[in-house]
Scaffold this active site. Structure first.
Site, short mmCIF file in Angstrom:
data_model
loop_
_atom_site.label_atom_id
_atom_site.label_comp_id
_atom_site.label_asym_id
_atom_site.label_seq_id
_atom_site.Cartn_x
_atom_site.Cartn_y
_atom_site.Cartn_z
N ASP A 71 0.81 -1.22 0.00
CA ASP A 71 0.00 0.00 0.00
C ASP A 71 0.84 1.27 0.00
OD1 ASP A 71 -2.18 -1.75 0.18
OD2 ASP A 71 -2.04 -1.77 2.36
N LYS A 89 1.82 2.01 -5.14
CA LYS A 89 2.35 1.41 -6.38
C LYS A 89 1.42 1.68 -7.55
CE LYS A 89 2.38 -2.65 -4.35
NZ LYS A 89 2.09 -2.27 -2.96
N LYS A 99 -0.57 4.23 -8.08
CA LYS A 99 -0.42 5.59 -8.57
C LYS A 99 0.89 5.74 -9.35
CE LYS A 99 0.39 10.29 -7.48
NZ LYS A 99 0.57 11.39 -6.56
N GLY A 127 -4.57 -4.43 -3.56
CA GLY A 127 -5.58 -3.39 -3.71
C GLY A 127 -4.87 -2.11 -4.09
#
Ligand code: GDP
Ligand code: IMO
Ligand code: MG
Length: 430
Positions: free
Chosen positions: A13, A16, A18, A40
């Protein structure tokens, strides 16, 4: 060439999705090489928010060929759910390629993931419950089912029989659950075969050809270094190779084809699930990071554990992945603090560790040794050049760069596509 690998440097989180999206217009292929729908990734484009799990984030970039490579475990139901949701929002998903050698997450893998966690009790991993571990276990155990098998019913049936043989004993006798039949599994999987057929191919051939002809190929990791099966905080890890080496085995291109390795790292640290986390905060500062950073899981909705930046982990990620560049994300979240502590080393039972102890006992005992850096108060979300940052934010970034041993090539100052400070070109020759 070039082949670019992008990995998470912490416990996942890091942003990655973006970072991949940022490179989207400059790459021809985006390859997911490990994990499955445990990932996610949030990508924000023009105020539209997309949550991706199984699909590589590159699917949102027009013209990019998204690839699910051999190292991934695929829940086919989820694959089509995700594709259909994107189609409904007008995204062109027609170029997607799926490796015939990728393993399938069968319904029984999900069941076993959940019952195993329940059985482990307080020793549980805190998995996402998506069947990831059991699917990889079958792969290594040589009783897995691969994409290719879907197109030969006889082989598929034989493999399901082989796999369920043992599992039903386990489910019924140990876990007290009902047995799963071969026919129900076969029907469940076969219903997708026709729709899948045109996407499934030998993706390693495709990717090597792409590199031969000068295309840019981005290999995007799910999860992260500290969740890697070999290099993470075992046993509190995921079941795949989430580090740079995984890009090679997980996609079928040789290590000589990789030109750069980008590590995505947050300006603080988060973790979802169980396991050690030396800089974890249990106070209002931790709550501030969670609230301000929106630190809730994209996949399970769980609140993420939060803590200060850990430079020992950054150095470790640099070493294990051979990082050439760092994308530092979420610097904006730290705005408004008097002091920002950064962990520079650990104290393990009175002994100072400057490098990561890979011995589980030592890491569980690791207490952070902090250096307090000055905070800043100015809103930095509009900064688009390094010089736009207030001097104390610049000093924070420089200190992190020096401690990690890798140059910081971009800085995230907000979730949107353009909320980034580019410093060095992320696509470059070795
Ligand atoms: P991934 O799994 O590594 O792709 O990351 P996630 O999407 O799970 O979590 C990262 C979250 O941070 C997402 O909600 C992103 O939209 C958000 N994000 C990414 N970069 C930045 C940044 O620089 N600043 C802020 N405020 N949010 C960011
Ligand atoms: P992205 O790609 C954060 C964690 C789970 C659990 C452990 C094992 O969004 O960074 P698993 O279901 O994989 O067997 O669970 O790994 N985990 C993640 N944590 N981000 C992820 O993915 C994760 N994928 C798995 O919470 O602790
Ligand atoms: Mg994520």
């Amino acid at each position: 060439m070039p082949g670019v690998v992008l990995v998470g440097a912490q416990w996942g989180d890091e942003g990655k999705g973006k970072a991949t999206d940022l490179l989207g217009s400059r790459v021809d292929y985006v390859v997911k090489f490990n994990g499955g729908n445990n990932a996610g990734h949030t990508v924000v484009i023009d105020d539209e928010k997309y949550a991706l799990h199984l699909l590589p984030s590159g699917i949102l970039s027009p013209g990019v060929v998204p690839v699910i490579a051999n190292g991934v475990v695929v829940d086919i139901e989820v694959l089509f759910e995700e594709l259909d949701a994107l189609i409904a929002r007008g995204v062109d998903v027609s170029r997607l390629l799926v490796s015939g050698s990728a393993h399938i997450i069968a319904p029984y893998h999900r069941t076993i993931d959940k019952v195993t966690e329940r059985f482990l009790g307080k020793r549980r991993i805190g998995t996402t419950g998506r069947g990831i571990g059991p699917a990889y276990a079958d792969k290594i155990n040589r009783v897995g089912i691969r994409m290719w098998d879907l197109f030969d019913e006889k082989i598929l049936r034989a493999k399901i029989e082989g796999s369920l043989d043992q599992k039903n004993h386990l489910l019924v006798k140990v876990y007290n659950r009902r047995a799963i039949t071969v026919d129900e599994t076969l029907d469940e999987l076969l219903q997708y075969a026709d729709r899948l057929r045109p996407m499934v191919t030998d993706t390693a051939v495709e990717l090597n050809k792409a590199l031969d002809t000068g295309k840019n190929v981005l290999f995007e990791a799910g999860q992260a270094t500290m969740l890697d099966i070999d290099h993470g905080t075992y046993p509190f890890v995921t079941s795949s190779s989430a580090t740079a080496g995984g890009a090679v085995t997980g996609s079928g291109v040789g290590p000589t084809r990789i030109d750069s390795v980008i590590g995505v790292i947050k300006a603080y640290t988060t973790r979802v699930g169980e396991g050690p986390f030396p800089t974890e905060l249990f106070d209002d500062k931790g709550e501030f990071l969670r609230k301000t950073g929106g630190e809730y899981g994209v996949t399970t909705g769980r609140a993420r554990r939060t803590g200060w930046y850990d430079a020992v982990i950054a150095r470790y990620a640099t070493r294990i992945n051979g990082l050439t560049d760092i994308v530092l994300t979420k610097l904006d979240i730290l705005t408004g603090m008097e002091k920002v502590p950064v962990c520079v080393a650990y104290d393990v039972d009175g002994v100072r560790y400057d490098e990561m102890p890979t011995d589980q006992t030592a890491f569980h005992h690791a207490k952070p040794i902090y250096e307090e850096l000055d905070g800043w108060w100015e809103d930095i979300s509009k900064a688009r050049a390094f010089e736009d940052l207030p001097p104390k934010a610049q000093a924070y970034v420089r200190a992190l760069e020096e401690m990690s041993g890798t140059r910081i090539s971009a800085i995230g100052v907000g979730p949107k596509r353009d909320e980034i400070i580019p410093i060095h070109d992320l696509i470059h020759a070795r």
